[in-house]
Enzyme design. Sequence first.
Site, mmCIF file in Angstrom:
data_model
loop_
_atom_site.group_PDB
_atom_site.id
_atom_site.type_symbol
_atom_site.label_atom_id
_atom_site.label_comp_id
_atom_site.label_asym_id
_atom_site.label_seq_id
_atom_site.Cartn_x
_atom_site.Cartn_y
_atom_site.Cartn_z
ATOM 1 N N SER A 157 0.795 -1.320 0.054
ATOM 2 C CA SER A 157 0.031 0.161 0.034
ATOM 3 C C SER A 157 0.808 1.258 -0.068
ATOM 4 O O SER A 157 0.333 2.347 -0.340
ATOM 5 C CB SER A 157 -1.079 -0.171 1.264
ATOM 6 N N THR A 183 0.914 -10.135 -11.367
ATOM 7 C CA THR A 183 0.216 -10.858 -12.303
ATOM 8 C C THR A 183 1.168 -10.967 -13.528
ATOM 9 O O THR A 183 1.730 -9.947 -14.035
ATOM 10 C CB THR A 183 -1.103 -9.935 -12.795
ATOM 11 N N GLU A 382 -4.391 -3.136 -6.982
ATOM 12 C CA GLU A 382 -4.646 -1.612 -7.261
ATOM 13 C C GLU A 382 -5.110 -0.903 -6.388
ATOM 14 O O GLU A 382 -5.943 0.040 -6.772
ATOM 15 C CB GLU A 382 -5.722 -1.841 -8.495
HETATM 16 P P1 TGC Z 1 1.266 11.022 -3.222
HETATM 17 O O1 TGC Z 1 2.253 12.078 -2.295
HETATM 18 O O2 TGC Z 1 -0.035 11.012 -2.935
HETATM 19 O O3 TGC Z 1 1.813 11.212 -4.730
HETATM 20 C C1 TGC Z 1 2.988 11.133 -4.966
HETATM 21 C C2 TGC Z 1 3.360 11.589 -6.614
HETATM 22 O O4 TGC Z 1 2.314 10.943 -7.316
HETATM 23 C C3 TGC Z 1 1.318 11.912 -8.027
HETATM 24 N N1 TGC Z 1 0.057 10.909 -8.138
HETATM 25 C C4 TGC Z 1 -0.324 10.394 -9.217
HETATM 26 N N2 TGC Z 1 0.022 10.807 -10.285
HETATM 27 C C5 TGC Z 1 -0.980 10.009 -11.475
HETATM 28 N N3 TGC Z 1 -1.738 9.440 -10.800
HETATM 29 C C6 TGC Z 1 -2.152 9.163 -9.792
HETATM 30 N N4 TGC Z 1 -3.264 8.009 -9.302
HETATM 31 C C7 TGC Z 1 -1.544 9.661 -8.616
HETATM 32 N N5 TGC Z 1 -1.676 9.538 -7.261
HETATM 33 C C8 TGC Z 1 -0.474 10.410 -6.909
HETATM 34 C C9 TGC Z 1 1.315 12.943 -6.889
HETATM 35 O O5 TGC Z 1 0.634 13.943 -7.821
HETATM 36 C C10 TGC Z 1 2.595 13.123 -6.559
HETATM 37 O O6 TGC Z 1 3.373 13.555 -7.701
HETATM 38 P P2 TGC Z 1 4.517 14.483 -7.410
HETATM 39 O O7 TGC Z 1 4.865 15.207 -8.720
HETATM 40 O O8 TGC Z 1 4.086 15.750 -6.420
HETATM 41 O O9 TGC Z 1 5.603 13.986 -6.849
HETATM 42 O O10 TGC Z 1 1.932 9.525 -2.546
HETATM 43 P P3 TGC Z 1 1.839 8.889 -1.176
HETATM 44 O O11 TGC Z 1 3.124 8.318 -1.046
HETATM 45 O O12 TGC Z 1 1.278 9.837 -0.338
HETATM 46 O O13 TGC Z 1 0.761 7.608 -1.746
HETATM 47 C C11 TGC Z 1 -0.499 7.779 -1.903
HETATM 48 C C12 TGC Z 1 -1.061 6.306 -2.001
HETATM 49 C C13 TGC Z 1 -1.374 5.760 -0.568
HETATM 50 C C14 TGC Z 1 -2.464 6.571 -2.644
HETATM 51 C C15 TGC Z 1 -0.580 5.594 -2.967
HETATM 52 O O14 TGC Z 1 0.825 5.109 -2.590
HETATM 53 C C16 TGC Z 1 -1.260 4.306 -3.581
HETATM 54 O O15 TGC Z 1 -2.031 4.387 -4.267
HETATM 55 N N6 TGC Z 1 -0.938 3.265 -2.760
HETATM 56 C C17 TGC Z 1 -1.570 1.948 -3.277
HETATM 57 C C18 TGC Z 1 -0.721 1.153 -4.103
HETATM 58 C C19 TGC Z 1 -1.232 0.276 -5.200
HETATM 59 O O16 TGC Z 1 -2.324 0.568 -5.821
HETATM 60 N N7 TGC Z 1 -0.605 -0.845 -5.703
HETATM 61 C C20 TGC Z 1 -0.980 -1.578 -6.685
HETATM 62 C C21 TGC Z 1 0.156 -2.280 -7.356
HETATM 63 S S1 TGC Z 1 -0.274 -2.944 -8.975
HETATM 64 C C22 TGC Z 1 -1.355 -3.965 -8.821
HETATM 65 O O17 TGC Z 1 -2.012 -4.107 -7.977
HETATM 66 C C23 TGC Z 1 -1.923 -4.686 -10.271
HETATM 67 S S2 TGC Z 1 -2.825 -5.749 -9.900
HETATM 68 C C24 TGC Z 1 -3.104 -6.020 -11.682
HETATM 69 C C25 TGC Z 1 -4.192 -6.881 -12.086
HETATM 70 O O18 TGC Z 1 -4.069 -8.262 -11.911
HETATM 71 O O19 TGC Z 1 -5.078 -6.502 -12.739
HETATM 72 P P1 FAD Z 2 -0.621 -3.960 2.825
HETATM 73 O O1 FAD Z 2 0.010 -2.890 1.968
HETATM 74 O O2 FAD Z 2 0.266 -4.832 3.782
HETATM 75 O O3 FAD Z 2 -1.998 -3.884 3.485
HETATM 76 C C1 FAD Z 2 -2.478 -4.702 4.517
HETATM 77 C C2 FAD Z 2 -3.932 -4.257 5.065
HETATM 78 O O4 FAD Z 2 -3.632 -2.911 5.714
HETATM 79 C C3 FAD Z 2 -5.001 -3.918 3.970
HETATM 80 O O5 FAD Z 2 -6.223 -4.207 4.410
HETATM 81 C C4 FAD Z 2 -4.943 -2.302 3.896
HETATM 82 O O6 FAD Z 2 -6.074 -1.712 3.242
HETATM 83 C C5 FAD Z 2 -4.433 -1.925 5.194
HETATM 84 N N1 FAD Z 2 -3.879 -0.582 5.223
HETATM 85 C C6 FAD Z 2 -2.869 -0.316 4.731
HETATM 86 N N2 FAD Z 2 -2.332 1.057 4.770
HETATM 87 C C7 FAD Z 2 -3.479 1.311 5.731
HETATM 88 C C8 FAD Z 2 -3.650 2.646 6.456
HETATM 89 N N3 FAD Z 2 -2.901 3.969 6.288
HETATM 90 N N4 FAD Z 2 -4.922 2.783 7.129
HETATM 91 C C9 FAD Z 2 -5.382 1.808 7.432
HETATM 92 N N5 FAD Z 2 -5.201 0.610 6.773
HETATM 93 C C10 FAD Z 2 -4.153 0.424 5.985
HETATM 94 N N6 FAD Z 2 1.194 -5.861 -7.262
HETATM 95 C C11 FAD Z 2 1.740 -5.409 -8.309
HETATM 96 O O7 FAD Z 2 2.827 -4.473 -8.341
HETATM 97 N N7 FAD Z 2 1.808 -5.987 -9.684
HETATM 98 C C12 FAD Z 2 0.785 -6.831 -9.836
HETATM 99 O O8 FAD Z 2 0.583 -7.272 -11.146
HETATM 100 C C13 FAD Z 2 -0.218 -7.337 -8.966
HETATM 101 N N8 FAD Z 2 -1.009 -8.258 -9.104
HETATM 102 C C14 FAD Z 2 -1.740 -8.862 -8.013
HETATM 103 C C15 FAD Z 2 -2.277 -9.890 -8.060
HETATM 104 C C16 FAD Z 2 -3.086 -10.646 -7.025
HETATM 105 C C17 FAD Z 2 -3.875 -11.937 -7.427
HETATM 106 C C18 FAD Z 2 -2.984 -9.922 -5.877
HETATM 107 C C19 FAD Z 2 -3.734 -10.518 -4.551
HETATM 108 C C20 FAD Z 2 -2.317 -8.933 -5.742
HETATM 109 C C21 FAD Z 2 -1.500 -8.174 -6.829
HETATM 110 N N9 FAD Z 2 -0.678 -7.124 -6.528
HETATM 111 C C22 FAD Z 2 0.150 -6.642 -7.474
HETATM 112 C C23 FAD Z 2 -0.328 -6.467 -5.152
HETATM 113 C C24 FAD Z 2 -1.449 -5.642 -4.586
HETATM 114 O O9 FAD Z 2 -1.512 -4.379 -5.315
HETATM 115 C C25 FAD Z 2 -1.244 -5.631 -3.089
HETATM 116 O O10 FAD Z 2 -1.499 -6.831 -2.517
HETATM 117 C C26 FAD Z 2 -2.079 -4.395 -2.457
HETATM 118 O O11 FAD Z 2 -1.640 -3.103 -3.064
HETATM 119 C C27 FAD Z 2 -1.952 -4.438 -0.727
HETATM 120 O O12 FAD Z 2 -0.622 -4.613 -0.639
HETATM 121 P P2 FAD Z 2 -0.323 -5.532 0.498
HETATM 122 O O13 FAD Z 2 -0.820 -6.809 0.119
HETATM 123 O O14 FAD Z 2 1.202 -5.488 0.656
HETATM 124 O O15 FAD Z 2 -1.083 -5.162 1.789
#
Ligand code: TGC
Ligand code: FAD
Length: 402
Positions: A157, A183, A382
């Site tokens: 996260s 993935t 995501e």
């Molecule tokens: P923060 O200070 O909010 O932002 C840092 C910089 O990024 C910019 N920014 C964005 N730019 C474009 N699109 C967005 N959605 C953006 N959100 C933020 C922001 O403007 C800033 O830019 P700059 O120029 O000022 O530096 O960053 P933070 O560290 O406070 O984090 C915010 C937070 C928690 C929302 C972010 O870390 C987050 O979204 N965490 C969740 C991570 C996540 O979603 N991981 C997904 C991994 S990939 C995956 O799961 C693929 S699954 C694929 C599948 O199988 O379908």
């Molecule tokens: P953590 O970040 O450890 O979170 C654990 C729990 O804490 C969650 O319930 C979360 O909501 C909660 N939490 C976190 N922060 C806070 C807060 N500040 N306050 C309160 N609660 C909080 N990632 C990639 O990069 N590429 C991929 O292709 C990809 N594919 C995936 C496919 C699958 C099937 C799965 C399951 C995951 C995949 N992911 C991928 C990873 C996915 O994006 C992460 O699992 C997700 O972002 C959460 O991270 P984590 O599992 O480390 O949980």
Amino acid sequence: MAKAAPSPDTARPAAGSALDPLDLYGVRAALSDEERMVQESVARLVDAEVLPIIQRCFEEHTFPRELVPKLAALGLLGSSIQGYDCAGLNAVCYGLICQELERGDSGIRSFVSVQSSLCMYPIFAYGSAEQKQHYLPRMARGELIGCFGLTEPHGGSDPANMKTHAKRRGGDWVLNGAKMWITNGAIADVAVVWAQTPEGIRGFLVDKGTPGFSAPEIQHKFSLRASVTAGLFFDNVLVPESRVLPGVTGLKGPLSCLTQARYGICWGVIGAAQACLRQLLDYSATRTLFGRPLAANQTIQVRLADMARRITTAQLLALQLGRLKDAGTMLPVQVSLAKWNNCRMALDIARDCRDMLGGAGISAEYAPIRHMLNLESVITYEGTETIHQLTVGRELTGINAF
Ligand code: TGC
Ligand code: FAD
């Protein structure tokens, strides 16, 4: 006198009605001819190629790789990209593609999301001319598969605190670290890897077979079983400068890709929910208990109506989001709200449909339990539900509560 209970035939909610129970507000009618045509052709592919095999794939924990050329032939890989042998479709078309694919299975939509939004998009948006020419046409044809490495084992996260890092050595880079839950990881020909550098976070294109790079598949998943998930490990991996994305530095690189993929998920999960409701409408019309169809019970109708209400709301949200994206005005926080709403909607519906099937609901012969298990991943990846709630909260209050 009490009204006689309807027979199973007359109990079909859509019979004799002008309304499509899966599209009560006529979203299809609001689409352009091209958008409708795209939706119909993907729906045909899903009916012919996905639905007949998906239960087996899920049970056997295998990704149906034979589908990749068929997805490519329809132009579904990198469909929003202009040029490079890509279809250049609008955002609503991409959403509809995701919706139809996820009606089949979240794993198939995941494959297309990762290939299109998380791999082809960053190469297109931030890559050099040579990188675009080298990767994009082959990725569009399905000859090269991509994966996206952002999440790390210690916590996904908060990617700003990633440990994977790269240091310059001469004209090249040396990459060390680990990514988790990736993935397509074990089948990918190229990994888009985000790593900390002295200049900030940068994107690296790591080809399969590069010495020091491995991608073992993660086993024992009870969710997204028709999708490949892997860990990525980098042990002094040498990456030439020509394989670093030149166009972006900082967390906004990966987060901007996530905005594209999350947008697709907002639509995709509607398909999963529709598949569940469709099955329940059929089942509850023909299942006879206490001398009447299950669908003739008030509490069952309330539950079905509630599903239709929530699907309709999600459809309108997705369509408006798509129109904003096509107009170039969509904001990430709007994607967060829709990802949160629509994933929650789909997961709740899949769980409720599972329950209304009774014992049959635990069998993979019915779709809801497969969708329900998949959606546990979709609501987590995501950005978890909490991450998107906090993103909306930050927008409302101006206070960062992460
Ligand atoms: P923060 O200070 O909010 O932002 C840092 C910089 O990024 C910019 N920014 C964005 N730019 C474009 N699109 C967005 N959605 C953006 N959100 C933020 C922001 O403007 C800033 O830019 P700059 O120029 O000022 O530096 O960053 P933070 O560290 O406070 O984090 C915010 C937070 C928690 C929302 C972010 O870390 C987050 O979204 N965490 C969740 C991570 C996540 O979603 N991981 C997904 C991994 S990939 C995956 O799961 C693929 S699954 C694929 C599948 O199988 O379908
Ligand atoms: P953590 O970040 O450890 O979170 C654990 C729990 O804490 C969650 O319930 C979360 O909501 C909660 N939490 C976190 N922060 C806070 C807060 N500040 N306050 C309160 N609660 C909080 N990632 C990639 O990069 N590429 C991929 O292709 C990809 N594919 C995936 C496919 C699958 C099937 C799965 C399951 C995951 C995949 N992911 C991928 C990873 C996915 O994006 C992460 O699992 C997700 O972002 C959460 O991270 P984590 O599992 O480390 O949980």
